[in-house]
Design a protein around this motif. Structure first.
Motif, PDB file in Angstrom:
ATOM      1  N   LYS A  11       1.019  -1.301  -0.340  1.00  0.00           N
ATOM      2  CA  LYS A  11      -0.539   0.059   0.226  1.00  0.00           C
ATOM      3  C   LYS A  11       0.756   1.065  -0.068  1.00  0.00           C
ATOM      4  O   LYS A  11       2.452   0.968   0.468  1.00  0.00           O
ATOM      5  N   GLU A  12       0.458   2.232  -0.620  1.00  0.00           N
ATOM      6  CA  GLU A  12       1.328   3.256  -0.586  1.00  0.00           C
ATOM      7  C   GLU A  12       1.859   3.690   0.980  1.00  0.00           C
ATOM      8  O   GLU A  12       0.775   3.953   1.428  1.00  0.00           O
ATOM      9  N   ALA A  13       2.735   4.413   0.599  1.00  0.00           N
ATOM     10  CA  ALA A  13       3.635   5.140   2.347  1.00  0.00           C
ATOM     11  C   ALA A  13       2.335   6.062   2.981  1.00  0.00           C
ATOM     12  O   ALA A  13       2.504   6.799   3.758  1.00  0.00           O
ATOM     13  N   ARG A  14       2.363   7.144   1.418  1.00  0.00           N
ATOM     14  CA  ARG A  14       2.146   8.524   1.877  1.00  0.00           C
ATOM     15  C   ARG A  14       0.554   9.159   2.580  1.00  0.00           C
ATOM     16  O   ARG A  14      -0.130   7.824   0.894  1.00  0.00           O
ATOM     17  N   ARG A  15       0.242   9.892   1.781  1.00  0.00           N
ATOM     18  CA  ARG A  15      -1.025   9.879   2.172  1.00  0.00           C
ATOM     19  C   ARG A  15      -1.469  11.595   2.115  1.00  0.00           C
ATOM     20  O   ARG A  15      -1.461  12.570   2.869  1.00  0.00           O
ATOM     21  N   MET A  16      -3.331  11.580   1.309  1.00  0.00           N
ATOM     22  CA  MET A  16      -3.380  12.823   1.400  1.00  0.00           C
ATOM     23  C   MET A  16      -4.827  13.353   1.306  1.00  0.00           C
ATOM     24  O   MET A  16      -5.554  12.166   0.671  1.00  0.00           O
ATOM     25  N   GLU A  17      -5.289  14.186   1.893  1.00  0.00           N
ATOM     26  CA  GLU A  17      -6.685  14.603   1.657  1.00  0.00           C
ATOM     27  C   GLU A  17      -6.880  15.998   1.164  1.00  0.00           C
ATOM     28  O   GLU A  17      -6.202  16.486   1.347  1.00  0.00           O
ATOM     29  N   VAL A  18      -8.229  15.733   0.844  1.00  0.00           N
ATOM     30  CA  VAL A  18      -8.426  16.821  -0.467  1.00  0.00           C
ATOM     31  C   VAL A  18      -9.901  17.131  -0.023  1.00  0.00           C
ATOM     32  O   VAL A  18     -10.961  16.762   0.011  1.00  0.00           O
ATOM     33  N   TYR A  19      -9.782  19.039   0.267  1.00  0.00           N
ATOM     34  CA  TYR A  19     -11.281  19.047   0.851  1.00  0.00           C
ATOM     35  C   TYR A  19     -11.857  19.796  -0.604  1.00  0.00           C
ATOM     36  O   TYR A  19     -11.461  20.793  -0.735  1.00  0.00           O
ATOM     37  N   GLY A  20     -12.794  19.765  -1.431  1.00  0.00           N
ATOM     38  CA  GLY A  20     -13.159  20.606  -2.240  1.00  0.00           C
ATOM     39  C   GLY A  20     -14.481  20.755  -2.600  1.00  0.00           C
ATOM     40  O   GLY A  20     -15.158  19.602  -2.158  1.00  0.00           O
ATOM     41  N   ASP A  21     -14.227  20.572  -4.129  1.00  0.00           N
ATOM     42  CA  ASP A  21     -15.931  21.289  -4.468  1.00  0.00           C
ATOM     43  C   ASP A  21     -16.198  20.887  -6.302  1.00  0.00           C
ATOM     44  O   ASP A  21     -15.562  19.534  -6.036  1.00  0.00           O
ATOM     45  N   SER A  22     -16.763  21.051  -7.118  1.00  0.00           N
ATOM     46  CA  SER A  22     -16.974  20.128  -8.414  1.00  0.00           C
ATOM     47  C   SER A  22     -15.678  19.524  -8.613  1.00  0.00           C
ATOM     48  O   SER A  22     -15.732  18.078  -9.601  1.00  0.00           O
ATOM     49  N   VAL A  23     -14.683  20.128  -9.016  1.00  0.00           N
ATOM     50  CA  VAL A  23     -13.730  20.602  -9.369  1.00  0.00           C
ATOM     51  C   VAL A  23     -12.204  19.406  -8.794  1.00  0.00           C
ATOM     52  O   VAL A  23     -12.196  18.187  -9.627  1.00  0.00           O
ATOM     53  N   SER A  24     -12.766  19.224  -7.427  1.00  0.00           N
ATOM     54  CA  SER A  24     -12.263  17.758  -6.929  1.00  0.00           C
ATOM     55  C   SER A  24     -13.066  17.036  -7.342  1.00  0.00           C
ATOM     56  O   SER A  24     -11.947  15.799  -7.124  1.00  0.00           O
ATOM     57  N   ALA A  25     -13.537  16.811  -7.171  1.00  0.00           N
ATOM     58  CA  ALA A  25     -14.388  15.801  -7.092  1.00  0.00           C
ATOM     59  C   ALA A  25     -14.756  14.938  -8.936  1.00  0.00           C
ATOM     60  O   ALA A  25     -14.982  14.094  -8.789  1.00  0.00           O
ATOM     61  N   GLY A  26     -13.903  15.964  -9.611  1.00  0.00           N
ATOM     62  CA  GLY A  26     -13.560  15.207 -11.802  1.00  0.00           C
ATOM     63  C   GLY A  26     -15.438  15.493 -12.044  1.00  0.00           C
ATOM     64  O   GLY A  26     -15.525  14.371 -12.937  1.00  0.00           O
ATOM     65  N   GLU A  27     -16.078  16.605 -11.220  1.00  0.00           N
ATOM     66  CA  GLU A  27     -17.441  16.641 -12.483  1.00  0.00           C
ATOM     67  C   GLU A  27     -17.540  17.008 -13.602  1.00  0.00           C
ATOM     68  O   GLU A  27     -16.718  18.318 -14.031  1.00  0.00           O
ATOM     69  N   VAL A  28     -17.827  16.966 -14.628  1.00  0.00           N
ATOM     70  CA  VAL A  28     -17.780  16.787 -16.290  1.00  0.00           C
ATOM     71  C   VAL A  28     -16.571  16.886 -16.788  1.00  0.00           C
ATOM     72  O   VAL A  28     -16.761  17.110 -17.824  1.00  0.00           O
ATOM     73  N   SER A  29     -15.501  16.551 -16.046  1.00  0.00           N
ATOM     74  CA  SER A  29     -13.956  15.947 -17.018  1.00  0.00           C
ATOM     75  C   SER A  29     -14.547  15.521 -18.476  1.00  0.00           C
ATOM     76  O   SER A  29     -13.579  15.599 -18.326  1.00  0.00           O
ATOM     77  N   GLU A  30     -14.690  14.449 -18.614  1.00  0.00           N
ATOM     78  CA  GLU A  30     -14.862  13.934 -19.221  1.00  0.00           C
ATOM     79  C   GLU A  30     -15.760  14.583 -20.043  1.00  0.00           C
ATOM     80  O   GLU A  30     -15.149  13.502 -21.813  1.00  0.00           O
ATOM     81  N   ALA A  31     -16.496  15.850 -20.206  1.00  0.00           N
ATOM     82  CA  ALA A  31     -16.219  16.263 -22.060  1.00  0.00           C
ATOM     83  C   ALA A  31     -15.667  17.373 -22.689  1.00  0.00           C
ATOM     84  O   ALA A  31     -15.159  17.913 -22.751  1.00  0.00           O
ATOM     85  N   VAL A  32     -14.491  16.045 -22.737  1.00  0.00           N
ATOM     86  CA  VAL A  32     -13.498  17.219 -23.571  1.00  0.00           C
ATOM     87  C   VAL A  32     -13.524  17.879 -24.936  1.00  0.00           C
ATOM     88  O   VAL A  32     -12.913  18.900 -25.235  1.00  0.00           O
ATOM     89  N   ALA A  33     -14.470  17.509 -25.311  1.00  0.00           N
ATOM     90  CA  ALA A  33     -15.092  18.413 -26.981  1.00  0.00           C
ATOM     91  C   ALA A  33     -15.647  19.635 -26.372  1.00  0.00           C
ATOM     92  O   ALA A  33     -15.162  20.415 -27.044  1.00  0.00           O
ATOM     93  N   TYR A  34     -15.681  19.752 -25.342  1.00  0.00           N
ATOM     94  CA  TYR A  34     -16.074  21.341 -24.262  1.00  0.00           C
ATOM     95  C   TYR A  34     -14.794  22.046 -23.983  1.00  0.00           C
ATOM     96  O   TYR A  34     -15.058  22.589 -22.958  1.00  0.00           O
ATOM     97  N   THR A  35     -13.551  21.834 -23.857  1.00  0.00           N
ATOM     98  CA  THR A  35     -12.657  22.328 -23.368  1.00  0.00           C
ATOM     99  C   THR A  35     -12.813  23.525 -23.675  1.00  0.00           C
ATOM    100  O   THR A  35     -12.864  23.466 -24.644  1.00  0.00           O
ATOM    101  N   GLY A  36     -12.475  24.272 -22.891  1.00  0.00           N
ATOM    102  CA  GLY A  36     -12.429  26.106 -22.962  1.00  0.00           C
ATOM    103  C   GLY A  36     -14.063  25.891 -23.761  1.00  0.00           C
ATOM    104  O   GLY A  36     -13.976  27.550 -23.943  1.00  0.00           O
ATOM    105  N   ARG A  37     -14.869  25.579 -22.997  1.00  0.00           N
ATOM    106  CA  ARG A  37     -15.827  25.790 -24.084  1.00  0.00           C
ATOM    107  C   ARG A  37     -16.849  25.303 -22.208  1.00  0.00           C
ATOM    108  O   ARG A  37     -16.063  25.117 -21.175  1.00  0.00           O
ATOM    109  N   THR A  38     -18.328  26.400 -22.434  1.00  0.00           N
ATOM    110  CA  THR A  38     -19.344  25.775 -21.470  1.00  0.00           C
ATOM    111  C   THR A  38     -19.904  24.361 -21.048  1.00  0.00           C
ATOM    112  O   THR A  38     -19.759  23.476 -22.269  1.00  0.00           O
ATOM    113  N   ASP A  39     -20.563  24.058 -19.876  1.00  0.00           N
ATOM    114  CA  ASP A  39     -20.720  22.033 -19.945  1.00  0.00           C
ATOM    115  C   ASP A  39     -21.932  21.972 -20.839  1.00  0.00           C
ATOM    116  O   ASP A  39     -22.571  23.059 -21.518  1.00  0.00           O
ATOM    117  N   PRO A  40     -21.020  20.836 -21.643  1.00  0.00           N
ATOM    118  CA  PRO A  40     -22.763  20.635 -22.090  1.00  0.00           C
ATOM    119  C   PRO A  40     -23.568  19.728 -21.782  1.00  0.00           C
ATOM    120  O   PRO A  40     -23.544  20.198 -20.055  1.00  0.00           O
TER     121      PRO A  40
END
Length: 348
Positions: free
Chosen positions: A122-151
């Protein structure tokens, strides 16, 4: 061949609800189950609790990423591995999305004659993130809309695997707890989460279950996981419904936000006395007044292990949500910054 879900050769990561040992529950994005086995098939039965969107489970199976649409309620049978011949397989099953749903693991069935194998260390290093949609990866796979508003979408583009948080953790070879919720503000009553309740991170950060739809909140046991690195990436959603930090940066509401934010960061320091805590926002478009407020708080706290970090394109990314390439950009910057910090951080 049924495998007990608390078997020691199964490895879990994230804030997992173990109140029922035979039915682990996943709440936050990037929460995962990892295992290796010798056999022909692996089938996982999960129960879904839907709040909104369509809900998808994800997995990396023998190096290939897969996803399954879950039934909105009740059980879904997830066929992780289906082969004609026996062989060695490795599975990382994970929660792709945030609190738009909760997921209960009910049963893991391997083909007859299968056997669980040991996982790599197991990884010896441990990390924690407190965040919003960006930290959650929301709409990340909409790569055709990079630089544009969300589909228009129903949740299928959201994938915590591609969040900057999990990408940076992989770059740093660290385990991750991703305490992220799309639309969340820091202060209660702001942001976009579940009106009219609008819970903020000041209410969610120390919880295991937190969504108002599921009844009374359940506290998290902080003794279960102690990170070396904590990334705090909230604040930009506090501008909704009014961007008071931009309009009156020296006003009463701005001063109250900074007071509450400082109080919380000091609580984090008490909770994790040895951790390095990075105060950040993200590339998601927002007014720089929020970053100036965070800098002011960081200076006031005056703790060498609490740093304020700005990305090169802070607040200047996609007008919608971050796509994969932008998350990778953030992750690479973050990992490089952390690896070159002038303080030690990866020892217990």
């Amino acid at each position: 061949m049924q495998v007990e879900l608390n078997n020691k050769r199964l490895r879990y990561s994230g804030r997992v609800d173990w109140r029922n040992p035979g039915r682990p529950e996943f709440v936050f994005p990037c929460t995962s189950l990892r295992f290796r086995f010798w056999g022909r098939s692996a089938v996982l039965t999960v129960e879904n609790r839907n709040v909104c969107w369509e809900n998808f489970a994800g997995a990396i199976v023998d190096g290939v990423q897969k996803k399954w649409c879950l039934n909105r309620a009740g059980e879904t049978v997830v066929r992780l591995v289906e082969e004609d011949e026996e062989g060695e397989h490795e599975v990382l099953f994970f929660k792709r999305q945030d609190g738009c749903h909760e997921m209960v693991l009910k049963e893991l069935e391997l083909s007859e004659g299968s056997r669980l194998l040991a996982l790599p260390e197991k990884e010896a290093r441990r990390m924690e993130v407190y965040g919003d949609s960006v930290s959650a990866g929301e709409v990340s796979e909409a790569v055709a809309y990079t630089g544009r508003t969300d589909p228009e979408h129903q949740g299928g583009y959201s994938n915590g695997w591609y969040s900057y948080a999990w990408t940076a953790a992989r770059m740093l070879r660290a385990e991750l707890h991703d305490i992220a919720q799309g639309g969340i503000s820091f202060l209660n009553g702001n942001g976009y989460v579940e009106p009219p309740a609008y819970p903020g991170m000041e209410e969610v950060w120390d919880k295991l279950h937190y969504h108002p739809r599921f009844g009374k909140a359940v506290p998290w046991d902080f003794s279960a996981y102690t990170p070396h690195l904590v990334v705090v990436a909230v604040g930009q959603n506090d501008s909704h419904p009014q961007d008071y930090m931009k309009e009156e940066p020296d006003g009463v509401r701005a001063a109250y936000w900074k007071y509450r934010y400082e109080t919380w960061i000091r609580k984090l320091r008490e909770t994790y006395p040895k951790a390095v805590i990075l105060l950040t926002t993200t590339l998601l478009c927002h007014d720089e007044s929020w970053d100036r407020a965070i800098e002011e708080v960081c200076r006031r706290i005056d703790d060498d292990r609490i740093r304020h970090y700005l990305y090169r394109r802070n607040g200047c990314g996609t007008p919608g949500h971050l796509r994969i390439s932008e998350a990778e950009e953030m992750a690479a910057e973050l990992a490089d910054y952390v690896e070159h910090l002038d303080i030690g951080m990866w020892t217990d």
